[in-house]
Enzyme design. Structure first.
Site, PDB file in Angstrom:
ATOM      1  N   CYS A  45       0.850  -1.189   0.000  1.00  0.00           N
ATOM      2  CA  CYS A  45       0.000   0.000   0.000  1.00  0.00           C
ATOM      3  C   CYS A  45       0.892   1.248   0.000  1.00  0.00           C
ATOM      4  CB  CYS A  45      -0.894   0.013   1.238  1.00  0.00           C
ATOM      5  SG  CYS A  45      -2.072   1.393   1.245  1.00  0.00           S
ATOM      6  N   ASP A  47       0.446   3.743   1.681  1.00  0.00           N
ATOM      7  CA  ASP A  47       0.412   4.284   3.046  1.00  0.00           C
ATOM      8  C   ASP A  47       1.836   4.504   3.595  1.00  0.00           C
ATOM      9  OD1 ASP A  47       0.198   4.388   5.984  1.00  0.00           O
ATOM     10  OD2 ASP A  47      -1.914   3.941   5.619  1.00  0.00           O
ATOM     11  N   ARG A  49       2.944   4.587   6.414  1.00  0.00           N
ATOM     12  CA  ARG A  49       3.321   3.833   7.617  1.00  0.00           C
ATOM     13  C   ARG A  49       3.796   2.424   7.321  1.00  0.00           C
ATOM     14  NH1 ARG A  49      -2.409   4.771  10.299  1.00  0.00           N
ATOM     15  NH2 ARG A  49      -2.882   4.249   8.129  1.00  0.00           N
ATOM     16  N   HIS A 101      -2.448  -3.951   5.063  1.00  0.00           N
ATOM     17  CA  HIS A 101      -2.263  -3.565   6.465  1.00  0.00           C
ATOM     18  C   HIS A 101      -3.596  -3.212   7.091  1.00  0.00           C
ATOM     19  CE1 HIS A 101      -2.704   0.867   5.832  1.00  0.00           C
ATOM     20  NE2 HIS A 101      -2.462   0.483   4.602  1.00  0.00           N
ATOM     21  N   CYS A 104      -6.259   0.249   6.807  1.00  0.00           N
ATOM     22  CA  CYS A 104      -5.999   0.765   5.459  1.00  0.00           C
ATOM     23  C   CYS A 104      -7.100   1.752   5.042  1.00  0.00           C
ATOM     24  CB  CYS A 104      -5.925  -0.393   4.463  1.00  0.00           C
ATOM     25  SG  CYS A 104      -5.512   0.147   2.787  1.00  0.00           S
TER      26      CYS A 104
HETATM   27 CO    CO Z   1      -3.478   1.152   2.951  1.00  0.00          CO
END
Ligand code: CO
Length: 211
Positions: A45, A47, A49, A101, A104
């Site tokens: 992803c 993302d 993090r 994750h 998400c």
């Molecule tokens: Co995500």
């Protein structure tokens, strides 16, 4: 006007990082600049993090990376198709890891009926996983647990999507690889969990078909 300082900070931190790497291993950049031979393709992803190398404790040169919103393997995605072909046929990666994750934002958005403009078309792929698993998901009362389960089902589905790709089928036939993995990353403790592990040559399970 947006402040330019934070990006200057990144450049400064980069200099410090480069010096640190060279101090540890003086030939590190020299060797890496000649070629790469990563054993892993990571589809994760976007993302911030969930950075592939930081959470797996790997160094530059070890993981070939593709990231998009909610780590989806979509057959009409030319960008991903090219990344997969290069990773599988030229780099000959031994493992493809699709990593989702919990928490998400893409999955969370897909669970709403909100209009996200262009993103609707991308989130459609997650909504389809939801409808295909409606009975299981509807039986989960806790919204957070239901979301976590949809994250997991979505990651597992992406390994099926990979299995169906001609690039993967061809590589399985020609060189008996790569393995396919569905992993989920827990933001609350930083631990990765394996949800699915597909050996080269595994037939595509019903009701999915070859594409
Ligand atoms: Co995500």
């Amino acid at each position: 006007m947006v402040d330019n300082k934070p990006s200057d900070m990144l450049l400064l931190q980069n200099k410090a990082w480069s010096a640190q790497m060279r101090a540890k291993d003086p030939s590190f950049f020299e060797l890496l600049s000649q070629s790469q031979s990563p054993k892993f393709l990571w589809i994760g992803c976007s993302d911030s993090r969930v950075p592939a190398d930081a959470i797996t404790g790997t160094r530059p040169g070890q993981i070939f990376v593709h990231r998009n919103i909610a780590n989806l393997v979509v057959h009409s995605d030319l960008n991903l198709a090219c990344v997969i072909q290069y990773a599988v046929e030229v780099l000959e990666v031994e493992h493809i890891i699709v990593c989702g994750h919990h928490g998400c934002g893409g999955v969370r958005a897909a669970m709403t009926a909100n209009d996200f403009g262009m993103l609707n078309k991308w989130l459609r792929n997650i909504k389809d996983v939801y409808s295909d698993n409606l009975a299981e998901l509807s039986a989960i009362d806790d919204p957070r647990q239901r979301e976590d389960r949809l994250v997991e089902l979505t990651v597992i589905r992406q390994t099926y999507n990979l299995m169906k790709m001609s690039t993967i089928q061809r590589a399985w036939k020609n060189r008996g690889g790569p393995w396919l993995h569905a992993w989920v990353y827990d933001l609350s403790d930083g631990i990765l969990h394996e949800l699915n592990n597909v050996a080269p040559g595994t037939p595509v399970p019903a009701p999915f078909s070859y594409e």
